[in-house]
Design a protein around this motif. Structure first.
Motif, PDB file in Angstrom:
ATOM      1  N   SER A  74       0.839  -1.196   0.000  1.00  0.00           N
ATOM      2  CA  SER A  74       0.000   0.000   0.000  1.00  0.00           C
ATOM      3  C   SER A  74       0.882   1.258   0.000  1.00  0.00           C
ATOM      4  CB  SER A  74      -0.949  -0.046   1.200  1.00  0.00           C
ATOM      5  OG  SER A  74      -1.929   0.952   1.119  1.00  0.00           O
ATOM      6  N   PHE A  75       0.818   2.079   1.054  1.00  0.00           N
ATOM      7  CA  PHE A  75       1.717   3.223   1.175  1.00  0.00           C
ATOM      8  C   PHE A  75       3.166   2.788   1.008  1.00  0.00           C
ATOM      9  CE2 PHE A  75       4.654   5.649   3.738  1.00  0.00           C
ATOM     10  CZ  PHE A  75       4.377   6.961   3.410  1.00  0.00           C
ATOM     11  N   GLY A  76       3.529   1.678   1.669  1.00  0.00           N
ATOM     12  CA  GLY A  76       4.894   1.172   1.567  1.00  0.00           C
ATOM     13  C   GLY A  76       5.269   0.759   0.160  1.00  0.00           C
ATOM     14  N   GLY A  77       4.274   0.317  -0.629  1.00  0.00           N
ATOM     15  CA  GLY A  77       4.532  -0.011  -2.022  1.00  0.00           C
ATOM     16  C   GLY A  77       4.865   1.226  -2.837  1.00  0.00           C
ATOM     17  N   GLY A  78       4.112   2.305  -2.611  1.00  0.00           N
ATOM     18  CA  GLY A  78       4.415   3.557  -3.286  1.00  0.00           C
ATOM     19  C   GLY A  78       5.772   4.101  -2.876  1.00  0.00           C
ATOM     20  N   LEU A  79       6.108   3.950  -1.592  1.00  0.00           N
ATOM     21  CA  LEU A  79       7.414   4.396  -1.110  1.00  0.00           C
ATOM     22  C   LEU A  79       8.531   3.554  -1.727  1.00  0.00           C
ATOM     23  CD1 LEU A  79       9.159   6.152   0.686  1.00  0.00           C
ATOM     24  CD2 LEU A  79       8.606   4.631   2.616  1.00  0.00           C
ATOM     25  N   ALA A 134       0.940   4.481  -7.356  1.00  0.00           N
ATOM     26  CA  ALA A 134       1.968   5.422  -7.814  1.00  0.00           C
ATOM     27  C   ALA A 134       1.753   6.750  -7.090  1.00  0.00           C
ATOM     28  CB  ALA A 134       1.867   5.604  -9.322  1.00  0.00           C
ATOM     29  N   GLY A 135       1.614   6.683  -5.759  1.00  0.00           N
ATOM     30  CA  GLY A 135       1.118   7.813  -4.984  1.00  0.00           C
ATOM     31  C   GLY A 135      -0.381   7.909  -5.172  1.00  0.00           C
ATOM     32  N   TRP A 136      -1.091   8.503  -4.208  1.00  0.00           N
ATOM     33  CA  TRP A 136      -2.541   8.655  -4.389  1.00  0.00           C
ATOM     34  C   TRP A 136      -2.840   9.550  -5.584  1.00  0.00           C
ATOM     35  CZ3 TRP A 136      -4.407   9.467   1.351  1.00  0.00           C
ATOM     36  CH2 TRP A 136      -4.549   8.199   1.967  1.00  0.00           C
ATOM     37  N   ALA A 137      -2.107  10.661  -5.709  1.00  0.00           N
ATOM     38  CA  ALA A 137      -2.364  11.558  -6.838  1.00  0.00           C
ATOM     39  C   ALA A 137      -2.028  10.894  -8.169  1.00  0.00           C
ATOM     40  CB  ALA A 137      -1.556  12.849  -6.681  1.00  0.00           C
ATOM     41  N   GLY A 138      -1.130   9.916  -8.144  1.00  0.00           N
ATOM     42  CA  GLY A 138      -0.738   9.242  -9.366  1.00  0.00           C
ATOM     43  C   GLY A 138      -1.613   8.069  -9.753  1.00  0.00           C
ATOM     44  N   SER A 139      -2.516   7.643  -8.840  1.00  0.00           N
ATOM     45  CA  SER A 139      -3.326   6.457  -9.115  1.00  0.00           C
ATOM     46  C   SER A 139      -4.817   6.658  -8.937  1.00  0.00           C
ATOM     47  CB  SER A 139      -2.890   5.304  -8.197  1.00  0.00           C
ATOM     48  OG  SER A 139      -1.612   4.818  -8.534  1.00  0.00           O
ATOM     49  N   ALA A 162       2.020  13.434   2.370  1.00  0.00           N
ATOM     50  CA  ALA A 162       3.064  13.190   1.371  1.00  0.00           C
ATOM     51  C   ALA A 162       2.574  12.230   0.301  1.00  0.00           C
ATOM     52  CB  ALA A 162       4.315  12.634   2.049  1.00  0.00           C
ATOM     53  N   PHE A 163       1.829  11.217   0.723  1.00  0.00           N
ATOM     54  CA  PHE A 163       1.348  10.218  -0.228  1.00  0.00           C
ATOM     55  C   PHE A 163       0.220  10.773  -1.085  1.00  0.00           C
ATOM     56  CE2 PHE A 163      -0.079   5.740  -1.213  1.00  0.00           C
ATOM     57  CZ  PHE A 163       1.094   5.401  -1.854  1.00  0.00           C
ATOM     58  N   ALA A 164      -0.626  11.602  -0.486  1.00  0.00           N
ATOM     59  CA  ALA A 164      -1.708  12.221  -1.257  1.00  0.00           C
ATOM     60  C   ALA A 164      -1.153  13.121  -2.353  1.00  0.00           C
ATOM     61  CB  ALA A 164      -2.619  13.018  -0.326  1.00  0.00           C
ATOM     62  N   ASP A 165      -0.037  13.779  -2.086  1.00  0.00           N
ATOM     63  CA  ASP A 165       0.563  14.691  -3.062  1.00  0.00           C
ATOM     64  C   ASP A 165       1.369  13.967  -4.141  1.00  0.00           C
ATOM     65  OD1 ASP A 165      -0.438  16.932  -1.767  1.00  0.00           O
ATOM     66  OD2 ASP A 165       1.370  17.228  -0.552  1.00  0.00           O
ATOM     67  N   ALA A 166       1.787  12.738  -3.858  1.00  0.00           N
ATOM     68  CA  ALA A 166       2.734  12.054  -4.739  1.00  0.00           C
ATOM     69  C   ALA A 166       2.066  11.568  -6.023  1.00  0.00           C
ATOM     70  CB  ALA A 166       3.365  10.871  -4.009  1.00  0.00           C
ATOM     71  N   ASP A 167       2.735  11.839  -7.142  1.00  0.00           N
ATOM     72  CA  ASP A 167       2.293  11.349  -8.452  1.00  0.00           C
ATOM     73  C   ASP A 167       3.522  10.813  -9.192  1.00  0.00           C
ATOM     74  OD1 ASP A 167       1.370  10.823 -10.975  1.00  0.00           O
ATOM     75  OD2 ASP A 167       0.463  12.790 -11.296  1.00  0.00           O
ATOM     76  N   LEU A 168       3.690   9.504  -9.162  1.00  0.00           N
ATOM     77  CA  LEU A 168       4.833   8.854  -9.798  1.00  0.00           C
ATOM     78  C   LEU A 168       4.472   8.265 -11.153  1.00  0.00           C
ATOM     79  CD1 LEU A 168       6.248   6.933  -6.687  1.00  0.00           C
ATOM     80  CD2 LEU A 168       6.771   9.256  -7.450  1.00  0.00           C
ATOM     81  N   SER A 169       3.257   8.550 -11.634  1.00  0.00           N
ATOM     82  CA  SER A 169       2.780   7.886 -12.846  1.00  0.00           C
ATOM     83  C   SER A 169       3.677   8.160 -14.051  1.00  0.00           C
ATOM     84  CB  SER A 169       1.338   8.318 -13.147  1.00  0.00           C
ATOM     85  OG  SER A 169       1.234   9.731 -13.291  1.00  0.00           O
ATOM     86  N   ALA A 170       4.207   9.365 -14.162  1.00  0.00           N
ATOM     87  CA  ALA A 170       5.047   9.694 -15.311  1.00  0.00           C
ATOM     88  C   ALA A 170       6.443   9.104 -15.199  1.00  0.00           C
ATOM     89  CB  ALA A 170       5.144  11.205 -15.470  1.00  0.00           C
ATOM     90  N   GLU A 171       6.795   8.590 -14.015  1.00  0.00           N
ATOM     91  CA  GLU A 171       8.144   8.050 -13.795  1.00  0.00           C
ATOM     92  C   GLU A 171       8.173   6.523 -13.767  1.00  0.00           C
ATOM     93  OE1 GLU A 171      10.476  10.677 -10.849  1.00  0.00           O
ATOM     94  OE2 GLU A 171       8.364  10.962 -10.300  1.00  0.00           O
ATOM     95  N   LEU A 172       7.031   5.897 -13.978  1.00  0.00           N
ATOM     96  CA  LEU A 172       7.003   4.433 -13.931  1.00  0.00           C
ATOM     97  C   LEU A 172       7.938   3.828 -14.973  1.00  0.00           C
ATOM     98  CD1 LEU A 172       3.171   3.761 -13.443  1.00  0.00           C
ATOM     99  CD2 LEU A 172       4.979   3.725 -11.711  1.00  0.00           C
ATOM    100  N   ALA A 173       8.051   4.467 -16.118  1.00  0.00           N
ATOM    101  CA  ALA A 173       8.921   3.948 -17.178  1.00  0.00           C
ATOM    102  C   ALA A 173      10.393   4.001 -16.798  1.00  0.00           C
ATOM    103  CB  ALA A 173       8.694   4.734 -18.467  1.00  0.00           C
ATOM    104  N   ASP A 174      10.720   4.743 -15.736  1.00  0.00           N
ATOM    105  CA  ASP A 174      12.111   4.827 -15.287  1.00  0.00           C
ATOM    106  C   ASP A 174      12.522   3.621 -14.445  1.00  0.00           C
ATOM    107  OD1 ASP A 174      12.282   7.284 -16.526  1.00  0.00           O
ATOM    108  OD2 ASP A 174      11.821   8.414 -14.700  1.00  0.00           O
ATOM    109  N   VAL A 175      11.559   2.803 -14.026  1.00  0.00           N
ATOM    110  CA  VAL A 175      11.872   1.614 -13.224  1.00  0.00           C
ATOM    111  C   VAL A 175      12.460   0.550 -14.145  1.00  0.00           C
ATOM    112  CG1 VAL A 175      10.949  -0.201 -11.740  1.00  0.00           C
ATOM    113  CG2 VAL A 175      10.050   2.141 -11.572  1.00  0.00           C
ATOM    114  N   ARG A 176      13.689   0.132 -13.867  1.00  0.00           N
ATOM    115  CA  ARG A 176      14.391  -0.807 -14.734  1.00  0.00           C
ATOM    116  C   ARG A 176      14.594  -2.182 -14.112  1.00  0.00           C
ATOM    117  NH1 ARG A 176      13.368   1.451 -19.413  1.00  0.00           N
ATOM    118  NH2 ARG A 176      14.161   3.573 -19.611  1.00  0.00           N
ATOM    119  N   CYS A 177      14.353  -2.307 -12.821  1.00  0.00           N
ATOM    120  CA  CYS A 177      14.585  -3.597 -12.164  1.00  0.00           C
ATOM    121  C   CYS A 177      13.383  -4.515 -12.368  1.00  0.00           C
ATOM    122  CB  CYS A 177      14.836  -3.394 -10.672  1.00  0.00           C
ATOM    123  SG  CYS A 177      13.460  -2.641  -9.785  1.00  0.00           S
TER     124      CYS A 177
END
Length: 264
Positions: free
Chosen positions: A98-103, A125-130, A192-207
């Motif tokens: 959940s939160f820990g997954g976004g972190l 991907a953060g609440w704002a991102g999902s 912090a989680f409500a503000d987070a939007d990682l949706s545009a950075e998902l493509a940067d995950v390489r592992c």
């Protein structure tokens, strides 16, 4: 469940607490909001012979010091990375609920050299991102109401948290972790989680990345898991039947089996 001593490491002068047990490849686990690392004790116990598992207390939770006011998800990710570096662990298999997954996702984006693989349980991907903006606003309002109100039963802490009742031992464990939350720091984390939007950075995950979704999850619905799966190149999506948001406790055996696949 295995009784594990709470330890700590200093990151920029602040205590980060963790429980550690087992042997093998290093796994670092990040818990959900309104909780602490104790929620990982069942998985830690199940993986004793398969992995060297650390369950961190995120800043503001459990035995860890509080985060500064106004901390962002990126700030919290830097603390997690600092703990991994201070303990000379990396690269690690990093998992979060959940939160820990976004972190965990934010750590993988900001500190890719420290992450060997990523396991996202009921994550965002953060609440704002999902989530739609109106849902984010509703969750902010709920968080403030909950944190300012009297204690409630564990199955009422978060609406739609469980897809089915937990066995008494696991229900008690979750209740203890929930009851120990500190309202002020918890609100910092949720903001912090409500503000987070990682949706545009998902493509940067390489592992290598595993996205785990509970079929009955009302908190992070299937569309959220699909978004993570689509956005992270080469990721694998696993849907666990008959369980809700707390997949790691509701599907304990299945979760352990997936983690063994990851570290093998």
């Amino acid at each position: 469940m295995h009784d594990v001593e709470l330890q700590h490491v200093l990151v920029d002068g602040r205590r980060v607490a963790f429980r550690r047990a087992g042997r093998g490849p290093v796994v670092v686990l990040l818990h959900g909001a309104v909780s602490d690392g104790r929620e990982w004790l069942p998985l830690l116990t199940d993986l004793l012979e398969d992995a060297d598992v650390l369950a961190l207390d995120i800043p503001g939770c459990g035995g860890s010091d509080d985060p500064p006011s106004g901390s962002t998800l990126a700030d919290l990710a830097d603390v997690v990375a600092g703990a991994v570096q201070a303990l000379h662990l990396g690269p690690v298999h990093l998992g979060g609920l959940s939160f820990g997954g976004g972190l965990a996702l934010q750590v993988a984006i900001r500190h890719p050299s420290l992450v060997r693989s990523l396991v996202l349980f009921s994550a965002y991907a953060g609440w704002a991102g999902s989530l739609p903006p109106e849902e984010v606003s509703a969750r902010r309002a709920w968080a403030r109401s909950f944190l300012e109100g009297p204690p409630v039963d564990p199955d009422q802490v978060v609406p739609g948290l469980l897809g089915k009742p937990l066995p008494p031992e696991l229900a008690d464990l979750l209740a203890q972790a929930h009851a120990a939350h500190r309202p002020g720091p918890t609100l910092v984390l949720l903001d912090a989680f409500a503000d987070a939007d990682l949706s545009a950075e998902l493509a940067d995950v390489r592992c290598p990345t595993l996205v785990v979704h509970g079929e009955l999850d009302e908190r992070a619905p299937r569309a959220v898991a699909n978004g993570l799966h689509r956005g992270i190149t080469g990721s694998r999506l696993v849907v666990l039947p008959g369980v809700g948001h707390m997949v790691t406790l509701e599907a304990r055996a299945g979760t352990a089996a997936l983690m063994r696949e990851v570290v093998s």
